[in-house]
Design a protein around this motif. Sequence first.
Motif, PDB file in Angstrom:
ATOM      1  N   THR A 221      44.272  63.792  34.843  1.00  0.00           N
ATOM      2  CA  THR A 221      42.843  63.576  35.005  1.00  0.00           C
ATOM      3  C   THR A 221      42.523  62.600  36.114  1.00  0.00           C
ATOM      4  N   THR A 222      43.527  61.994  36.764  1.00  0.00           N
ATOM      5  CA  THR A 222      43.262  61.035  37.824  1.00  0.00           C
ATOM      6  C   THR A 222      43.146  61.753  39.157  1.00  0.00           C
ATOM      7  N   PRO A 223      41.991  61.658  39.851  1.00  0.00           N
ATOM      8  CA  PRO A 223      41.822  62.378  41.107  1.00  0.00           C
ATOM      9  C   PRO A 223      42.669  61.789  42.212  1.00  0.00           C
ATOM     10  N   ASP A 224      42.913  62.600  43.215  1.00  0.00           N
ATOM     11  CA  ASP A 224      43.711  62.173  44.348  1.00  0.00           C
ATOM     12  C   ASP A 224      42.819  61.419  45.319  1.00  0.00           C
ATOM     13  N   ILE A 225      42.708  60.090  45.120  1.00  0.00           N
ATOM     14  CA  ILE A 225      41.781  59.286  45.906  1.00  0.00           C
ATOM     15  C   ILE A 225      42.522  58.175  46.641  1.00  0.00           C
ATOM     16  N   ALA A 226      43.797  58.380  46.877  1.00  0.00           N
ATOM     17  CA  ALA A 226      44.588  57.308  47.482  1.00  0.00           C
ATOM     18  C   ALA A 226      44.127  56.983  48.893  1.00  0.00           C
ATOM     19  N   ASP A 227      43.590  57.973  49.604  1.00  0.00           N
ATOM     20  CA  ASP A 227      43.253  57.754  51.007  1.00  0.00           C
ATOM     21  C   ASP A 227      41.931  57.031  51.194  1.00  0.00           C
ATOM     22  N   SER A 228      40.985  57.203  50.247  1.00  0.00           N
ATOM     23  CA  SER A 228      39.660  56.647  50.496  1.00  0.00           C
ATOM     24  C   SER A 228      39.104  55.862  49.331  1.00  0.00           C
ATOM     25  N   ALA A 229      39.853  55.695  48.258  1.00  0.00           N
ATOM     26  CA  ALA A 229      39.314  55.010  47.093  1.00  0.00           C
ATOM     27  C   ALA A 229      39.256  53.506  47.323  1.00  0.00           C
ATOM     28  N   THR A 230      38.274  52.883  46.690  1.00  0.00           N
ATOM     29  CA  THR A 230      38.174  51.442  46.710  1.00  0.00           C
ATOM     30  C   THR A 230      39.162  50.861  45.708  1.00  0.00           C
ATOM     31  N   PRO A 231      39.885  49.769  46.032  1.00  0.00           N
ATOM     32  CA  PRO A 231      40.799  49.175  45.063  1.00  0.00           C
ATOM     33  C   PRO A 231      40.089  48.843  43.766  1.00  0.00           C
ATOM     34  N   ALA A 232      40.832  48.923  42.646  1.00  0.00           N
ATOM     35  CA  ALA A 232      40.217  48.711  41.331  1.00  0.00           C
ATOM     36  C   ALA A 232      39.569  47.337  41.226  1.00  0.00           C
ATOM     37  N   ALA A 233      40.177  46.324  41.861  1.00  0.00           N
ATOM     38  CA  ALA A 233      39.628  44.977  41.770  1.00  0.00           C
ATOM     39  C   ALA A 233      38.256  44.877  42.410  1.00  0.00           C
ATOM     40  N   ALA A 234      37.963  45.725  43.400  1.00  0.00           N
ATOM     41  CA  ALA A 234      36.675  45.665  44.083  1.00  0.00           C
ATOM     42  C   ALA A 234      35.544  46.196  43.226  1.00  0.00           C
ATOM     43  N   TRP A 235      35.873  46.872  42.119  1.00  0.00           N
ATOM     44  CA  TRP A 235      34.816  47.378  41.240  1.00  0.00           C
ATOM     45  C   TRP A 235      34.116  46.246  40.515  1.00  0.00           C
ATOM     46  N   ASN A 236      34.802  45.128  40.305  1.00  0.00           N
ATOM     47  CA  ASN A 236      34.185  44.004  39.630  1.00  0.00           C
ATOM     48  C   ASN A 236      33.355  43.206  40.628  1.00  0.00           C
ATOM     49  N   ILE A 237      32.084  43.579  40.739  1.00  0.00           N
ATOM     50  CA  ILE A 237      31.208  42.932  41.711  1.00  0.00           C
ATOM     51  C   ILE A 237      30.952  41.479  41.336  1.00  0.00           C
ATOM     52  N   PHE A 238      30.800  41.202  40.053  1.00  0.00           N
ATOM     53  CA  PHE A 238      30.503  39.843  39.606  1.00  0.00           C
ATOM     54  C   PHE A 238      31.188  39.621  38.270  1.00  0.00           C
ATOM     55  N   ASP A 239      32.123  38.670  38.233  1.00  0.00           N
ATOM     56  CA  ASP A 239      32.817  38.314  36.998  1.00  0.00           C
ATOM     57  C   ASP A 239      32.148  37.066  36.441  1.00  0.00           C
ATOM     58  N   ALA A 240      31.336  37.251  35.402  1.00  0.00           N
ATOM     59  CA  ALA A 240      30.561  36.130  34.870  1.00  0.00           C
ATOM     60  C   ALA A 240      31.454  35.043  34.301  1.00  0.00           C
ATOM     61  N   HIS A 241      32.534  35.424  33.657  1.00  0.00           N
ATOM     62  CA  HIS A 241      33.421  34.429  33.052  1.00  0.00           C
ATOM     63  C   HIS A 241      34.140  33.610  34.118  1.00  0.00           C
ATOM     64  N   GLN A 242      34.577  34.255  35.199  1.00  0.00           N
ATOM     65  CA  GLN A 242      35.233  33.534  36.284  1.00  0.00           C
ATOM     66  C   GLN A 242      34.243  32.633  37.006  1.00  0.00           C
ATOM     67  N   GLU A 243      33.020  33.127  37.205  1.00  0.00           N
ATOM     68  CA  GLU A 243      32.006  32.316  37.866  1.00  0.00           C
ATOM     69  C   GLU A 243      31.642  31.091  37.050  1.00  0.00           C
ATOM     70  N   ALA A 244      31.610  31.243  35.716  1.00  0.00           N
ATOM     71  CA  ALA A 244      31.237  30.121  34.862  1.00  0.00           C
ATOM     72  C   ALA A 244      32.256  28.988  34.943  1.00  0.00           C
ATOM     73  N   GLN A 245      33.516  29.309  35.250  1.00  0.00           N
ATOM     74  CA  GLN A 245      34.538  28.259  35.356  1.00  0.00           C
ATOM     75  C   GLN A 245      34.313  27.358  36.554  1.00  0.00           C
ATOM     76  N   GLN A 246      33.519  27.802  37.527  1.00  0.00           N
ATOM     77  CA  GLN A 246      33.295  27.024  38.740  1.00  0.00           C
ATOM     78  C   GLN A 246      32.051  26.150  38.636  1.00  0.00           C
ATOM     79  N   TRP A 247      31.296  26.286  37.559  1.00  0.00           N
ATOM     80  CA  TRP A 247      30.042  25.517  37.427  1.00  0.00           C
ATOM     81  C   TRP A 247      30.316  24.165  36.806  1.00  0.00           C
TER      82      TRP A 247
END
Length: 247
Positions: A221-247
């Motif tokens: 079920t995984t499409p062949d997106i190796a050539d143009s897919a965005t890395p999985a980490a880039a899907w997390n636009i804003f990590d609220a828990h990580q941001e809260a550690q910097q406040w």
Amino acid sequence: MPRLALTPNEMWAALTGIAGHVPVPLTGADWIELLPSRRCAISDEGIRFEHRTYDGPALNGHRHRSTAADGKWEVHHNPYEPWQCWVRLPHGWEQVSWIHQSLVSRPFTDTTWRHIRSVVTRRADRAEHEEHLARHLDELLRRAHAADTGISDADSSPPAISARILDTAARPGTTKPGKNDQPAQSRRKAQAEHTKQRNTNTDLPGHLAGQVPDAGEDSDTTPDIADSATPAAAWNIFDAHQEAQQW
């Protein structure tokens, strides 16, 4: 000044000048609390709204078991990250992923999803239509990223581009066959594998539920997106828990 009309901000400013205030940083959970919310049921298929289905091991044990009068649960979602949502379970917030996230190669917003829904005609049942929407969404994102639209400068505004792309994609016989075009038998097999994984991985923490498999894993079920897919980490636009550690 009992008869003086003040706005809430003016009232706050006047009171702060007298009593002062203590700044308290927000936590990741506070950020989730401020997101748009809705009431949704947790069925055998998961949580469904806006023609998207969210499911994962974190929902096991809570399906059809809401103690609320309406039989539903509180669900929060981010319009800029519609591929995930958060459900308030008895022990706290749990993040749940969209079941078709692996079919889409790049991040998208709720505005793009609504546009896809408005131009793609439904020709199948609810489950197949959702998969159909995901595949058209992926085609739109791929073609927009590659700038392979063939549209003149006079007709190059974003709405015109997406409308032309989707008009071509929605017409029968215009989509090139590829690895993503699964027959009904393969689709049923993929759904069975999804259910099996959901029921066997109950020990996974909630933040790992529904993650996309690695590109090297053997998955039908995984499409062949190796050539143009965005890395999985880039899907997390804003990590609220990580941001809260910097406040």
